[in-house]
Design an enzyme around this catalytic site. Structure first.
Site, PDB file in Angstrom:
ATOM      1  N   HIS A 134     -24.614  17.598  -4.050  1.00  0.00           N
ATOM      2  CA  HIS A 134     -24.474  18.484  -5.213  1.00  0.00           C
ATOM      3  C   HIS A 134     -25.473  18.104  -6.309  1.00  0.00           C
ATOM      4  O   HIS A 134     -25.093  17.838  -7.458  1.00  0.00           O
ATOM      5  CB  HIS A 134     -23.047  18.453  -5.755  1.00  0.00           C
ATOM      6  CG  HIS A 134     -22.689  19.708  -6.511  1.00  0.00           C
ATOM      7  ND1 HIS A 134     -21.418  20.193  -6.583  1.00  0.00           N
ATOM      8  CD2 HIS A 134     -23.457  20.575  -7.230  1.00  0.00           C
ATOM      9  CE1 HIS A 134     -21.394  21.305  -7.324  1.00  0.00           C
ATOM     10  NE2 HIS A 134     -22.636  21.547  -7.720  1.00  0.00           N
ATOM     11  N   ARG A 172     -21.767  27.367  -4.004  1.00  0.00           N
ATOM     12  CA  ARG A 172     -20.425  26.815  -4.135  1.00  0.00           C
ATOM     13  C   ARG A 172     -19.903  26.449  -2.759  1.00  0.00           C
ATOM     14  O   ARG A 172     -20.017  27.236  -1.814  1.00  0.00           O
ATOM     15  CB  ARG A 172     -19.465  27.827  -4.811  1.00  0.00           C
ATOM     16  CG  ARG A 172     -19.650  27.956  -6.315  1.00  0.00           C
ATOM     17  CD  ARG A 172     -19.151  26.713  -7.030  1.00  0.00           C
ATOM     18  NE  ARG A 172     -19.326  26.778  -8.469  1.00  0.00           N
ATOM     19  CZ  ARG A 172     -20.393  26.341  -9.120  1.00  0.00           C
ATOM     20  NH1 ARG A 172     -21.400  25.817  -8.452  1.00  0.00           N
ATOM     21  NH2 ARG A 172     -20.466  26.412 -10.426  1.00  0.00           N
ATOM     22  N   GLU A 223     -15.202  17.666  -3.218  1.00  0.00           N
ATOM     23  CA  GLU A 223     -16.207  16.663  -3.599  1.00  0.00           C
ATOM     24  C   GLU A 223     -15.552  15.568  -4.446  1.00  0.00           C
ATOM     25  O   GLU A 223     -14.646  15.865  -5.217  1.00  0.00           O
ATOM     26  CB  GLU A 223     -17.333  17.334  -4.396  1.00  0.00           C
ATOM     27  CG  GLU A 223     -18.070  18.404  -3.612  1.00  0.00           C
ATOM     28  CD  GLU A 223     -19.115  19.129  -4.460  1.00  0.00           C
ATOM     29  OE1 GLU A 223     -19.341  18.726  -5.622  1.00  0.00           O
ATOM     30  OE2 GLU A 223     -19.704  20.105  -3.969  1.00  0.00           O
TER      31      GLU A 223
END
Length: 319
Positions: A282, A234, A263
């Site tokens: 990601h 994370r 993000e």
């Protein structure tokens, strides 16, 4: 019973759609996770019996708009973007796709370790730009010390992979699994010892009050000046300002990041200018195999709900 399933992740696999349709559900998609708006969710969740949610924020207000909602199936394992307390208080189950993406994320953690220590992205760019720089030296992973912070499914899968490099494996976890550690050749140590001895520190912790920004200036100062930080967990685990300063000052060897506090990344993200970090967007769990497993797990949870059965992988929190 059946009814309607609302789906946001655009990588939701067609096989899972077929499972839901065969169970009698109508399946409706929103715009993809990065594009979906709260207004769209509010409108489409109103008559949904289940919602397959991505990483988009699901507030109490949006959950409350689902007048028929019985299940929220998180397409992934992190559920900090969901107001799960409100959901559980409202009698709505919340599930995760536990175990569906662990192999993909573990693969990526290893890939990032190799990428940053062998400077693979740099050499790729250099070759494409017509340069030839074989005089630049990099680092082996062989027989190094790897510190694994968080030994859930993913952390354990990383340990299995790294053991093939004849690594010295250290681990830190609030709830150690000593039986596994003995079998896997892993030694649980304090956070301080892990940081001071590890050549690679790889993060596999959940995000909560205790771990939010656990990687701060003090954390980074305890790392070896040649050590690499890897984050596939994370983004909020890392104080990015502190990490940026450490990379600029080269007080650590480098970092490889797949997740970020915010993000998608802004165009002026300061890490772009650094040559001692690797950035990906990601995608640790974004393999064809993992997407199919995650999709089918969500569909299976919804079918179980339809049959009056309890979920297989509910979130661990209780009211």
């Amino acid at each position: 019973m059946s009814g309607k399933v609302l789906v946001t992740p655009d990588m939701f696999h067609p096989d899972a759609v077929n499972v839901l349709k065969e169970a009698g559900f109508a399946v409706e998609f929103t715009k993809p996770t990065r594009m979906v708006t709260e207004q769209e969710v509010r409108e489409k969740i109103a008559d949904a019996d289940a919602y397959v949610v991505g990483s988009n924020k699901l507030t109490a207000e949006l959950i409350g708009a689902g007048q028929k909602l019985k299940l929220i199936a998180r397409f992934g394992v992190g559920y900090d973007s969901i107001d799960w307390r409100y959901a559980l208080q409202s009698g709505i189950a919340v599930t995760v796709t536990a175990g569906a993406n662990e192999q993909s994320v573990a693969d990526m953690a290893l890939a990032l370790m190799l990428s940053i220590s062998r400077r693979i992205p740099y050499f790729d760019r250099s070759v494409r730009e017509g340069e030839w720089t074989p005089q630049i030296l990099t680092h082996e992973m062989w027989a190094k010390t790897v510190g694994i912070m968080g030994t859930g499914r993913i952390g354990k899968a990383v340990a299995k992979r790294v053991s093939g490099f004849d690594a010295n494996l250290l681990a830190y976890d609030a709830y150690p699994d000593y039986t596994w550690a003995q079998q896997a050749g892993v030694t649980y140590v304090s956070k301080e010892q892990l940081l001071s001895e590890s050549d690679y520190v790889t993060l596999h912790l959940p995000l909560n009050e205790d771990t939010n920004r656990i990687v701060d200036a003090g954390f980074l100062l305890q790392m070896k000046p040649t050590a690499f930080l890897i984050n596939t967990a994370r983004g909020q685990l890392v104080d990015e300002t502190a990490l940026y300063e450490a990379l600029v000052q080269r007080s650590i060897g480098g970092a490889a990041l797949d997740v970020y506090a915010k993000e998608p990344l802004p165009r002026d993200y300061p890490f772009y200018e650094l040559d001692n970090c690797v950035l990906t967007h990601h995608v640790s769990s974004h393999t064809q195999e993992a997407m199919r497993r995650m999709s089918l797990l969500c569909a299976e949870e919804i079918v179980r709900m339809n049959q009056g059965l309890p979920p297989q992988y509910p979130i661990p929190e209780k009211l």
